[in-house]
Design a protein around this motif. Structure first.
Motif, PDB file in Angstrom:
ATOM      1  N   LEU A   2       5.170   4.451  -2.967  1.00 25.80           N
ATOM      2  CA  LEU A   2       5.456   3.184  -2.322  1.00 25.80           C
ATOM      3  C   LEU A   2       5.710   2.106  -3.374  1.00 25.80           C
ATOM      4  O   LEU A   2       5.005   2.027  -4.368  1.00 25.80           O
ATOM      5  N   LYS A   6       9.787  -2.120  -1.306  1.00 23.90           N
ATOM      6  CA  LYS A   6       9.799  -1.534   0.038  1.00 23.90           C
ATOM      7  C   LYS A   6       8.864  -2.321   0.957  1.00 23.90           C
ATOM      8  O   LYS A   6       9.201  -2.588   2.111  1.00 23.90           O
ATOM      9  N   ILE A   7       7.705  -2.706   0.461  1.00 20.44           N
ATOM     10  CA  ILE A   7       6.773  -3.515   1.250  1.00 20.44           C
ATOM     11  C   ILE A   7       7.411  -4.854   1.595  1.00 20.44           C
ATOM     12  O   ILE A   7       7.397  -5.292   2.743  1.00 20.44           O
ATOM     13  N   LYS A  10      10.172  -4.428   4.293  1.00 19.66           N
ATOM     14  CA  LYS A  10       9.644  -4.164   5.632  1.00 19.66           C
ATOM     15  C   LYS A  10       9.048  -5.422   6.248  1.00 19.66           C
ATOM     16  O   LYS A  10       9.258  -5.696   7.428  1.00 19.66           O
ATOM     17  N   LEU A  59       3.580  -2.414   8.525  1.00 22.73           N
ATOM     18  CA  LEU A  59       3.483  -1.476   7.396  1.00 22.73           C
ATOM     19  C   LEU A  59       2.674  -0.228   7.747  1.00 22.73           C
ATOM     20  O   LEU A  59       2.114   0.418   6.862  1.00 22.73           O
ATOM     21  N   GLU A  62       3.517   2.934   5.785  1.00 24.07           N
ATOM     22  CA  GLU A  62       3.252   2.769   4.356  1.00 24.07           C
ATOM     23  C   GLU A  62       1.751   2.759   4.061  1.00 24.07           C
ATOM     24  O   GLU A  62       1.294   3.395   3.113  1.00 24.07           O
ATOM     25  N   GLN A  65      -0.027   6.041   3.754  1.00 29.44           N
ATOM     26  CA  GLN A  65       0.277   6.840   2.566  1.00 29.44           C
ATOM     27  C   GLN A  65      -0.510   6.430   1.324  1.00 29.44           C
ATOM     28  O   GLN A  65      -0.476   7.130   0.327  1.00 29.44           O
TER      29      GLN A  65
END
Length: 84
Positions: A2, A6-7, A10, A59, A62, A65
């Motif tokens: 991650l 990407k965070i 999103k 999230l 995410e 994970q």
């Protein structure tokens, strides 16, 4: 793994009126632990739990994970008072 980007992506899509997102990888770069600050007027009128639920929902995949995740959520007015 991650990534901070990407965070950020999103959250920008899932939460309207995002003014700022600050992401700190607290896992020394391995992408398993993050602290996030989200500034959005969408949080107006919501308590801390409701705000964090919005972020956690955005999230969900995410967070499942990684090892650890923390978030703090502020309206723009609240944030501007903190960063004087």
């Amino acid at each position: 793994m991650l990534s901070e980007q990407k965070i950020r992506d999103k959250l920008s899509v899932a939460i309207p009126n995002v003014h700022n997102v600050i992401i700190t990888d607290t896992s020394n770069g391995c992408g398993q632990s993050f602290d996030v600050i989200v500034v959005s007027d969408t949080f107006q009128g919501k308590n801390k739990i409701q705000r964090c639920r919005l972020v956690n929902t955005a999230l969900k995949e995410e967070v499942a994970q990684i090892h650890a995740f923390g978030c703090k959520c502020f309206t723009l007015e609240e944030w501007s008072k903190l960063v004087v």
